[in-house]
Design a protein around this motif. Sequence first.
Motif, short mmCIF file in Angstrom:
data_model
loop_
_atom_site.label_atom_id
_atom_site.label_comp_id
_atom_site.label_asym_id
_atom_site.label_seq_id
_atom_site.Cartn_x
_atom_site.Cartn_y
_atom_site.Cartn_z
N VAL A 49 46.45 44.93 49.65
CA VAL A 49 46.79 43.93 48.64
C VAL A 49 45.59 43.04 48.35
O VAL A 49 45.27 42.74 47.19
CB VAL A 49 48.00 43.08 49.09
CG1 VAL A 49 48.20 41.88 48.16
CG2 VAL A 49 49.26 43.93 49.12
N ALA A 50 44.90 42.60 49.41
CA ALA A 50 43.74 41.72 49.23
C ALA A 50 42.65 42.42 48.42
O ALA A 50 42.02 41.81 47.55
CB ALA A 50 43.19 41.30 50.59
N PHE A 51 42.44 43.70 48.68
CA PHE A 51 41.42 44.44 47.94
C PHE A 51 41.79 44.58 46.46
O PHE A 51 40.96 44.36 45.57
CB PHE A 51 41.21 45.83 48.55
CG PHE A 51 40.19 46.66 47.83
CD1 PHE A 51 38.83 46.43 48.03
CD2 PHE A 51 40.58 47.65 46.94
CE1 PHE A 51 37.88 47.18 47.35
CE2 PHE A 51 39.63 48.41 46.26
CZ PHE A 51 38.28 48.18 46.47
N ILE A 52 43.05 44.95 46.18
CA ILE A 52 43.49 45.11 44.80
C ILE A 52 43.42 43.79 44.05
O ILE A 52 42.93 43.72 42.91
CB ILE A 52 44.93 45.67 44.76
CG1 ILE A 52 44.97 47.08 45.34
CG2 ILE A 52 45.46 45.66 43.33
CD1 ILE A 52 44.14 48.09 44.59
N VAL A 53 43.89 42.72 44.68
CA VAL A 53 43.86 41.40 44.04
C VAL A 53 42.43 40.96 43.77
O VAL A 53 42.10 40.45 42.69
CB VAL A 53 44.59 40.36 44.92
CG1 VAL A 53 44.36 38.95 44.40
CG2 VAL A 53 46.08 40.66 44.94
N GLY A 54 41.54 41.16 44.76
CA GLY A 54 40.14 40.80 44.56
C GLY A 54 39.49 41.61 43.45
O GLY A 54 38.73 41.07 42.64
N ALA A 55 39.79 42.90 43.40
CA ALA A 55 39.23 43.75 42.35
C ALA A 55 39.73 43.33 40.98
O ALA A 55 38.97 43.29 40.00
CB ALA A 55 39.59 45.21 42.61
N LEU A 56 41.01 43.00 40.89
CA LEU A 56 41.55 42.51 39.62
C LEU A 56 40.89 41.20 39.20
O LEU A 56 40.66 40.95 38.01
CB LEU A 56 43.07 42.32 39.73
CG LEU A 56 43.91 43.59 39.84
CD1 LEU A 56 45.37 43.25 40.07
CD2 LEU A 56 43.77 44.44 38.57
N GLY A 57 40.59 40.35 40.19
CA GLY A 57 39.91 39.10 39.89
C GLY A 57 38.53 39.33 39.30
O GLY A 57 38.15 38.70 38.31
N LEU A 58 37.78 40.27 39.88
CA LEU A 58 36.46 40.57 39.35
C LEU A 58 36.55 41.19 37.96
O LEU A 58 35.72 40.92 37.09
CB LEU A 58 35.71 41.51 40.30
CG LEU A 58 35.34 40.94 41.67
CD1 LEU A 58 34.48 41.92 42.44
CD2 LEU A 58 34.60 39.62 41.52
N MET A 59 37.56 42.00 37.75
CA MET A 59 37.76 42.58 36.42
C MET A 59 38.06 41.49 35.39
O MET A 59 37.58 41.53 34.26
CB MET A 59 38.90 43.60 36.46
CG MET A 59 38.57 44.88 37.22
SD MET A 59 40.02 45.96 37.42
CE MET A 59 40.44 46.27 35.70
N ALA A 60 38.86 40.49 35.79
CA ALA A 60 39.19 39.39 34.88
C ALA A 60 37.95 38.60 34.51
O ALA A 60 37.83 38.09 33.39
CB ALA A 60 40.22 38.47 35.52
#
Length: 282
Positions: A49-60
């Motif tokens: 979950v932390a990896f997916i959330v962090g990746a989505l943050g960088l994408m944003a």
Amino acid sequence: MHEWPLVIFTLLVQGSVGLTVFTTWALISASSTLNVKAKYSVGLPAMFVAFIVGALGLMASTAHLGYPLNAFHALTHFGSSWLSREIVFASLYLAVLGLATWIALLKKQVFTMLLLLASLLGLFDIACMSAIYLHASVVTWMHFNTFVMFFGTTLSLGAVACLWVFAIQTRLPMQAVRKFMVTAVLILFGVTLLRLLVQPLYMTYLATVSLSDVVTFPHQPLDAFKDQRVLRLAAWVTLVVGACLLALSLRSGGIRKALLVLGGGLVVVAEVLLRFSFFSIN
């Protein structure tokens, strides 16, 4: 308000780092209580979950800065630019967390030293992220309150996310689960209290700035800050109520999942409102 990408980016990355930090702390502190299989059952979902959330943050963030596509060029400015340092540490954090998650999937075992390294890189990233705004020419950001708020959000969202992860675990010893969850709630209360105690100092600073007639062209951050007073009050009240509901969810020796979800949800809403207020400088 055209900064929604920054609101989403900062909240998601801080939430990701917070979840990684709390997961690392939980696994290390419970090393004598949990076996390898139990650590894996707790750690893997949180890491994923932390990896997916962090990746989505960088994408944003790409909607605002074109980041991380230019991360390679930013390396040349590491010594002079907080933005470059933030890009580097964010990339390293996500890379190490991704590696730790991938190895855990392959080996069916969580390596806490990799998680610890990811946590440290993530905290350095939050420090750099805070410094970017502290050194910006926006008077409402140029105070150590920015550091307190960003790290406070990191720990608040991390605590909520980890509480939710632990609440769905059925194979772990209830005593160990409750001990961790109670400690996480106490940390959330402590962080919230610290943030509230800093606000009078922050308001005094803003009053001093307003007397000096500082203008940050083309923004009017002080006027915008005053216009957001009701929103900020609602956010602080929501945060305190959410923290109280999380504490109530752990009463009577069990876990009241409805209160846990509601309290955690209110904390998340409060953080969104506070971050919206932070970036509303027009």
